[in-house]
Scaffold this motif. Structure first.
Motif, PDB file in Angstrom:
ATOM      1  N   ASP A   1      -3.124  -4.109  13.490  1.00 31.10           N
ATOM      2  CA  ASP A   1      -4.378  -3.410  13.791  1.00 31.10           C
ATOM      3  C   ASP A   1      -4.520  -2.102  13.032  1.00 31.10           C
ATOM      4  OD1 ASP A   1      -2.675  -1.662  15.163  1.00 31.10           O
ATOM      5  OD2 ASP A   1      -3.318  -2.318  17.163  1.00 31.10           O
ATOM      6  N   GLY A   2      -3.458  -1.655  12.349  1.00 33.71           N
ATOM      7  CA  GLY A   2      -3.550  -0.453  11.540  1.00 33.71           C
ATOM      8  C   GLY A   2      -3.471   0.842  12.307  1.00 33.71           C
ATOM      9  N   LEU A   3      -2.966   0.817  13.527  1.00 37.68           N
ATOM     10  CA  LEU A   3      -2.945   2.017  14.367  1.00 37.68           C
ATOM     11  C   LEU A   3      -1.560   2.649  14.475  1.00 37.68           C
ATOM     12  CD1 LEU A   3      -5.305   0.865  17.274  1.00 37.68           C
ATOM     13  CD2 LEU A   3      -5.885   2.142  15.196  1.00 37.68           C
ATOM     14  N   LYS A   4      -0.587   2.095  13.785  1.00 42.37           N
ATOM     15  CA  LYS A   4       0.776   2.628  13.875  1.00 42.37           C
ATOM     16  C   LYS A   4       0.864   4.040  13.322  1.00 42.37           C
ATOM     17  CE  LYS A   4       5.502   1.796  12.254  1.00 42.37           C
ATOM     18  NZ  LYS A   4       6.394   0.947  11.439  1.00 42.37           N
ATOM     19  N   GLY A   5       0.154   4.304  12.225  1.00 41.42           N
ATOM     20  CA  GLY A   5       0.199   5.617  11.607  1.00 41.42           C
ATOM     21  C   GLY A   5       1.327   5.787  10.610  1.00 41.42           C
ATOM     22  N   ALA A   6       1.998   4.695  10.276  1.00 42.66           N
ATOM     23  CA  ALA A   6       3.089   4.699   9.299  1.00 42.66           C
ATOM     24  C   ALA A   6       3.186   3.290   8.735  1.00 42.66           C
ATOM     25  CB  ALA A   6       4.407   5.112   9.965  1.00 42.66           C
ATOM     26  N   PRO A   7       3.869   3.110   7.592  1.00 45.80           N
ATOM     27  CA  PRO A   7       3.991   1.767   7.028  1.00 45.80           C
ATOM     28  C   PRO A   7       4.644   0.789   8.005  1.00 45.80           C
ATOM     29  CG  PRO A   7       4.575   3.403   5.392  1.00 45.80           C
ATOM     30  CD  PRO A   7       4.421   4.143   6.689  1.00 45.80           C
ATOM     31  N   TYR A   8       4.128  -0.407   8.030  1.00 42.36           N
ATOM     32  CA  TYR A   8       4.627  -1.432   8.940  1.00 42.36           C
ATOM     33  C   TYR A   8       5.873  -2.107   8.378  1.00 42.36           C
ATOM     34  CZ  TYR A   8       0.428  -1.285  11.855  1.00 42.36           C
ATOM     35  OH  TYR A   8      -0.579  -0.898  12.712  1.00 42.36           O
ATOM     36  N   VAL A   9       6.851  -2.343   9.263  1.00 44.91           N
ATOM     37  CA  VAL A   9       8.004  -3.171   8.944  1.00 44.91           C
ATOM     38  C   VAL A   9       7.811  -4.537   9.606  1.00 44.91           C
ATOM     39  CG1 VAL A   9       9.555  -1.219   8.662  1.00 44.91           C
ATOM     40  CG2 VAL A   9       9.334  -2.296  10.913  1.00 44.91           C
ATOM     41  N   GLU A  10       8.629  -5.492   9.213  1.00 39.74           N
ATOM     42  CA  GLU A  10       8.433  -6.872   9.639  1.00 39.74           C
ATOM     43  C   GLU A  10       8.586  -7.059  11.146  1.00 39.74           C
ATOM     44  OE1 GLU A  10       9.472  -6.885   5.310  1.00 39.74           O
ATOM     45  OE2 GLU A  10      10.165  -5.799   7.095  1.00 39.74           O
ATOM     46  N   THR A  11       9.339  -6.192  11.802  1.00 38.50           N
ATOM     47  CA  THR A  11       9.577  -6.342  13.241  1.00 38.50           C
ATOM     48  C   THR A  11       8.542  -5.624  14.106  1.00 38.50           C
ATOM     49  OG1 THR A  11      11.125  -4.489  13.109  1.00 38.50           O
ATOM     50  CG2 THR A  11      12.048  -6.710  12.971  1.00 38.50           C
ATOM     51  N   ASP A  12       7.583  -4.938  13.499  1.00 39.50           N
ATOM     52  CA  ASP A  12       6.565  -4.242  14.288  1.00 39.50           C
ATOM     53  C   ASP A  12       5.682  -5.239  15.031  1.00 39.50           C
ATOM     54  OD1 ASP A  12       7.110  -1.525  13.840  1.00 39.50           O
ATOM     55  OD2 ASP A  12       6.106  -1.555  11.897  1.00 39.50           O
TER      56      ASP A  12
ATOM     57  N   GLY B   1      20.313 -16.140   5.421  1.00 38.68           N
ATOM     58  CA  GLY B   1      19.652 -14.846   5.540  1.00 38.68           C
ATOM     59  C   GLY B   1      18.309 -14.770   4.850  1.00 38.68           C
ATOM     60  N   TRP B   2      17.943 -15.809   4.082  1.00 40.03           N
ATOM     61  CA  TRP B   2      16.662 -15.794   3.382  1.00 40.03           C
ATOM     62  C   TRP B   2      15.492 -16.081   4.307  1.00 40.03           C
ATOM     63  CZ3 TRP B   2      18.258 -19.219  -1.417  1.00 40.03           C
ATOM     64  CH2 TRP B   2      19.043 -18.447  -2.278  1.00 40.03           C
ATOM     65  N   ASN B   3      15.688 -16.913   5.282  1.00 39.81           N
ATOM     66  CA  ASN B   3      14.581 -17.375   6.125  1.00 39.81           C
ATOM     67  C   ASN B   3      13.928 -16.207   6.867  1.00 39.81           C
ATOM     68  OD1 ASN B   3      13.504 -20.121   7.151  1.00 39.81           O
ATOM     69  ND2 ASN B   3      13.633 -18.882   9.002  1.00 39.81           N
ATOM     70  N   GLY B   4      12.595 -16.216   6.931  1.00 37.67           N
ATOM     71  CA  GLY B   4      11.920 -15.224   7.752  1.00 37.67           C
ATOM     72  C   GLY B   4      10.772 -14.503   7.083  1.00 37.67           C
ATOM     73  N   LEU B   5      10.390 -13.386   7.690  1.00 36.34           N
ATOM     74  CA  LEU B   5       9.248 -12.582   7.273  1.00 36.34           C
ATOM     75  C   LEU B   5       9.659 -11.492   6.292  1.00 36.34           C
ATOM     76  CD1 LEU B   5       7.447 -11.928  10.674  1.00 36.34           C
ATOM     77  CD2 LEU B   5       6.353 -12.931   8.670  1.00 36.34           C
ATOM     78  N   TYR B   6       8.780 -11.266   5.291  1.00 37.27           N
ATOM     79  CA  TYR B   6       8.974 -10.167   4.351  1.00 37.27           C
ATOM     80  C   TYR B   6       7.621  -9.548   4.032  1.00 37.27           C
ATOM     81  CZ  TYR B   6      13.515 -12.356   3.505  1.00 37.27           C
ATOM     82  OH  TYR B   6      14.770 -12.903   3.661  1.00 37.27           O
ATOM     83  N   HIS B   7       7.632  -8.267   3.723  1.00 38.43           N
ATOM     84  CA  HIS B   7       6.437  -7.605   3.216  1.00 38.43           C
ATOM     85  C   HIS B   7       6.555  -7.470   1.705  1.00 38.43           C
ATOM     86  CE1 HIS B   7       5.582  -5.620   7.390  1.00 38.43           C
ATOM     87  NE2 HIS B   7       5.336  -6.917   7.346  1.00 38.43           N
ATOM     88  N   ALA B   8       5.478  -7.827   1.012  1.00 39.00           N
ATOM     89  CA  ALA B   8       5.482  -7.829  -0.457  1.00 39.00           C
ATOM     90  C   ALA B   8       4.147  -7.289  -0.944  1.00 39.00           C
ATOM     91  CB  ALA B   8       5.708  -9.250  -0.986  1.00 39.00           C
ATOM     92  N   ALA B   9       4.123  -6.012  -1.273  1.00 40.63           N
ATOM     93  CA  ALA B   9       2.884  -5.360  -1.706  1.00 40.63           C
ATOM     94  C   ALA B   9       3.192  -4.346  -2.789  1.00 40.63           C
ATOM     95  CB  ALA B   9       2.193  -4.680  -0.521  1.00 40.63           C
ATOM     96  N   GLY B  10       2.145  -3.917  -3.481  1.00 37.01           N
ATOM     97  CA  GLY B  10       2.312  -2.910  -4.508  1.00 37.01           C
ATOM     98  C   GLY B  10       2.953  -1.646  -3.960  1.00 37.01           C
ATOM     99  N   THR B  11       3.758  -0.980  -4.781  1.00 34.04           N
ATOM    100  CA  THR B  11       4.426   0.245  -4.357  1.00 34.04           C
ATOM    101  C   THR B  11       3.426   1.403  -4.348  1.00 34.04           C
ATOM    102  OG1 THR B  11       6.554  -0.500  -5.206  1.00 34.04           O
ATOM    103  CG2 THR B  11       6.267   1.873  -4.922  1.00 34.04           C
ATOM    104  N   GLY B  12       3.457   2.173  -3.264  1.00 33.64           N
ATOM    105  CA  GLY B  12       2.515   3.275  -3.106  1.00 33.64           C
ATOM    106  C   GLY B  12       1.298   2.845  -2.321  1.00 33.64           C
TER     107      GLY B  12
ATOM    108  N   ALA C   1      10.941  -2.684   2.127  1.00 32.83           N
ATOM    109  CA  ALA C   1      12.370  -2.465   1.908  1.00 32.83           C
ATOM    110  C   ALA C   1      13.185  -3.730   2.148  1.00 32.83           C
ATOM    111  CB  ALA C   1      12.874  -1.341   2.810  1.00 32.83           C
ATOM    112  N   LYS C   2      12.773  -4.575   3.072  1.00 31.98           N
ATOM    113  CA  LYS C   2      13.538  -5.789   3.367  1.00 31.98           C
ATOM    114  C   LYS C   2      13.540  -6.734   2.173  1.00 31.98           C
ATOM    115  CE  LYS C   2      13.792  -9.744   6.527  1.00 31.98           C
ATOM    116  NZ  LYS C   2      13.113 -10.470   7.633  1.00 31.98           N
ATOM    117  N   LEU C   3      12.415  -6.857   1.486  1.00 31.38           N
ATOM    118  CA  LEU C   3      12.337  -7.709   0.297  1.00 31.38           C
ATOM    119  C   LEU C   3      13.294  -7.207  -0.776  1.00 31.38           C
ATOM    120  CD1 LEU C   3      10.683 -10.097  -1.002  1.00 31.38           C
ATOM    121  CD2 LEU C   3       9.261  -8.311  -2.048  1.00 31.38           C
ATOM    122  N   ALA C   4      13.349  -5.889  -0.937  1.00 34.37           N
ATOM    123  CA  ALA C   4      14.249  -5.304  -1.935  1.00 34.37           C
ATOM    124  C   ALA C   4      15.703  -5.513  -1.552  1.00 34.37           C
ATOM    125  CB  ALA C   4      13.943  -3.818  -2.093  1.00 34.37           C
ATOM    126  N   ALA C   5      16.008  -5.368  -0.274  1.00 34.69           N
ATOM    127  CA  ALA C   5      17.390  -5.493   0.175  1.00 34.69           C
ATOM    128  C   ALA C   5      17.886  -6.933   0.079  1.00 34.69           C
ATOM    129  CB  ALA C   5      17.515  -4.983   1.605  1.00 34.69           C
TER     130      ALA C   5
END
Length: 307
Positions: free
Chosen positions: A111-122, A213-224, A272-276
């Motif tokens: 919903d965009g109300l967190k006020g900070a970048p979202y991680v996969e577990t939010d 460990g590959w299975n699951g959710l990841y965020h993949a978007a432009g940096t910044g 960060a999860k995608l990078a890790a």
């Protein structure tokens, strides 16, 4: 059903859509098979499994989706077929065949109300049919396919197709003053950068046995990140290199530009999860935008034509 031959093609859904096209352009030796309407159509679910049986892919990338956010409110059944039922059918086939599935989702699950970048577990909280149907599609894929990677992305654009960047350039041909929302922020993502990331994952999948460990959710978007107004202003800064006189871009609020569905005011994604996990980070959005504008003007160098 037996496990599909590992030498089979990588099947990409989405036909001539901007992400499917970017995947084809970035294949660089990978054997890709793009499928789309009328042969592959989530509105014809009975045809999905027979096509997969014939093509015997070694990996499926689902780049097909219903993305008309506002129209989904009055065309909900079509949105759910494309964003939930179709991906669920793909996942069922992939589960039976032992084939990995990479499924593309969206920042609109939040919903965009967190006020900070979202991680996969939010916690998720979509604001409309589009986001809800995409969230349900994620859940269906992950619950059904044992080898599934879901990539949430945001603000995707390309030098072809329908997207915000080309809308801005086309609008400049008609007016010298634009009003653009400045209180919604997110991570602009060129389709080409997203495609490159997906194919990096595909190469890792094909190069070694599947890792749990590959299975699951990841965020993949432009940096910044930036706002829609910031993105529009940057578009015209780049277009000025080709002689386009920038229009006045007036910042407005969401309330000044009402839409049937409320957009997330802050849909930034933490990647960060995608990078890790895969060692992949998408490039900074601002430098990638310049490259997309270069291609757009190479395709249509005059400002009065539809890019």
């Amino acid at each position: 059903m037996s496990v599909t031959d590992a030498t089979g093609p990588i099947l990409v859904t989405g036909g001539t859509g901007q992400l499917a096209s970017a995947l084809a352009e970035a294949a660089d030796g990978l054997k890709l098979l793009r499928v789309g309407r009328p042969d592959f159509d989530f509105d014809r679910p009975d045809a999905i499994h027979p096509l997969l049986d014939r093509t015997r892919p070694s990996l499926v990338i689902n780049a097909a989706a219903y993305t008309a956010v506002d129209r989904a409110e009055t065309d909900a059944l079509a949105a759910w077929r494309a964003n939930h039922d179709g991906p669920a059918a793909l996942a069922a086939w992939c589960a039976a065949a032992g084939v990995p599935l990479i499924h593309v989702s969206t920042d609109y699950v939040f919903d965009g109300l967190k006020g900070a970048p979202y991680v996969e577990t939010d916690p998720t909280h979509p604001c409309g049919v589009y986001g809800a149907s995409k969230l349900a599609g994620e859940a269906a894929v992950l619950a059904t396919a044992a080898r599934a990677i879901v990539l949430r992305t945001s603000w995707v654009y390309a030098p072809r197709g329908r997207n915000f960047v080309l809308t801005m350039l086309n609008a400049r041909a008609k007016t010298d003053r634009l009003r653009v929302v400045a209180d919604q922020i997110g991570c602009p993502t060129p389709a080409g950068d997203l495609a490159a990331a997906i194919l990096q994952i595909a190469r890792q999948i094909r190069a070694q046995p599947w890792q749990e460990g590959w299975n699951g959710l990841y965020h993949a978007a432009g940096t910044g990140w930036t706002s829609w107004h910031g993105l529009a202003s940057a578009v015209f800064e780049e277009a000025a290199r080709y002689g386009m006189v920038p229009p006045t871009v007036e910042p407005i609020t969401t309330a000044d530009w009402p839409t049937p569905v409320r957009r997330p005011p802050d849909s930034r994604l933490d990647c960060a999860k995608l990078a890790a996990t895969f060692g992949i980070s998408l490039p900074p959005w601002r430098s990638s935008l310049a490259k997309v504008i270069d291609i757009a003007f190479d395709i249509s160098p005059t400002t009065g034509t539809k890019l």
